[in-house]
Design a protein around this motif. Sequence first.
Motif, PDB file in Angstrom:
ATOM      1  N   UNK A   9      46.754  37.500  32.583  1.00  0.00           N
ATOM      2  CA  UNK A   9      45.947  36.853  33.611  1.00  0.00           C
ATOM      3  C   UNK A   9      44.520  36.643  33.099  1.00  0.00           C
ATOM      4  N   UNK A  10      43.914  35.547  33.517  1.00  0.00           N
ATOM      5  CA  UNK A  10      42.572  35.216  33.047  1.00  0.00           C
ATOM      6  C   UNK A  10      41.576  36.336  33.326  1.00  0.00           C
ATOM      7  N   UNK A  11      41.688  36.986  34.475  1.00  0.00           N
ATOM      8  CA  UNK A  11      40.767  38.059  34.824  1.00  0.00           C
ATOM      9  C   UNK A  11      40.911  39.235  33.860  1.00  0.00           C
ATOM     10  N   UNK A  12      42.159  39.593  33.532  1.00  0.00           N
ATOM     11  CA  UNK A  12      42.401  40.695  32.614  1.00  0.00           C
ATOM     12  C   UNK A  12      41.893  40.346  31.217  1.00  0.00           C
ATOM     13  N   UNK A  13      42.184  39.144  30.766  1.00  0.00           N
ATOM     14  CA  UNK A  13      41.732  38.721  29.445  1.00  0.00           C
ATOM     15  C   UNK A  13      40.211  38.699  29.364  1.00  0.00           C
ATOM     16  N   UNK A  14      39.558  38.281  30.434  1.00  0.00           N
ATOM     17  CA  UNK A  14      38.097  38.261  30.450  1.00  0.00           C
ATOM     18  C   UNK A  14      37.527  39.673  30.397  1.00  0.00           C
ATOM     19  N   UNK A  15      38.180  40.616  31.102  1.00  0.00           N
ATOM     20  CA  UNK A  15      37.708  41.999  31.116  1.00  0.00           C
ATOM     21  C   UNK A  15      37.779  42.621  29.720  1.00  0.00           C
ATOM     22  N   UNK A  16      38.772  42.230  28.933  1.00  0.00           N
ATOM     23  CA  UNK A  16      38.949  42.805  27.603  1.00  0.00           C
ATOM     24  C   UNK A  16      38.215  42.027  26.513  1.00  0.00           C
ATOM     25  N   UNK A  17      37.625  40.906  26.869  1.00  0.00           N
ATOM     26  CA  UNK A  17      36.970  40.065  25.866  1.00  0.00           C
ATOM     27  C   UNK A  17      35.869  40.850  25.146  1.00  0.00           C
TER      28      UNK A  17
END
Length: 281
Positions: free
Chosen positions: A56-64
């Motif tokens: 999910x975009x939110x998860x990917x953004x959190x791990x960026x």
Amino acid sequence: SLFIFLLMPQPMMNRRTFLLSAGAGGLGIAGLRYWPDQGIWNPCDTTPMPDELLHHELVQTAWADIDPARVWDCHVHLIGMGDSDSGIWLNPDMQTLAHPIQFSQLKFYLNAACVEDSENVDQAYVERLLSLRKDYPSGSRLMLLAFDYHYNEKGERLVELSPFHTPNEYAWHMARKYPQDFEWIASIHPYREDCVEALEWSAQRGARAVKWLPPAMGMDPSSSLCDRFYDAMVRLKIPLLTHAGDEHAVDGEGAQLLGNPLLLRRALDRGVRVVVAHCAS
């Protein structure tokens, strides 16, 4: 856990009424009248995390821009029922309805961990942690917490005041067995006669910190009895992970003042690095 679940979004009236009822009368009949809409028991879904959530975009953004190898969950209790050679010990009060609060706590924890109906709880608990860890990015770790007994100022072990015990040896063994998933944190009471020796043993085997829960373990962080242990922690460069604030997850009644974060000034003054968990409570 139960406590995290109750803070999840729920219709305000139901959640608030349930919390008031449970707080006033334990987990008694009054609490059952206003059950949260989503239920209180863990459904224990064993399927892998769906790809639509993992990516999910939110998860990917959190791990960026975060290196997963630097992400270590430092608050993972290593528990069980002592039904293996783990050496885990549970206070008998947690296993009888004669002590309903402690009994209910144990039931909730076992259910939260999805091991309540397991034939071997010790093994099932570790397997559950491993399955959950797989949903984290590769390189991250869970830091398994040992948990020492309650001791008095004479250095005497008081099992009747100890909620449970998870040996350092067991936490170390699990971290050594699954090095890609686990690190470990020792738990050593500073009033023990052998506290420094136990700390040196743990440091030699890769313990990353020392875990304390003062109200449940019975140590006063401001006592001079802790000084030799603090000095050894500084020498070995081992930080202290300790709880502060009121303690209700296990039996700490009658010793809540030991959770005052100001008592940790003595450790800081002697040069110990201190992590103070949920001190705002």
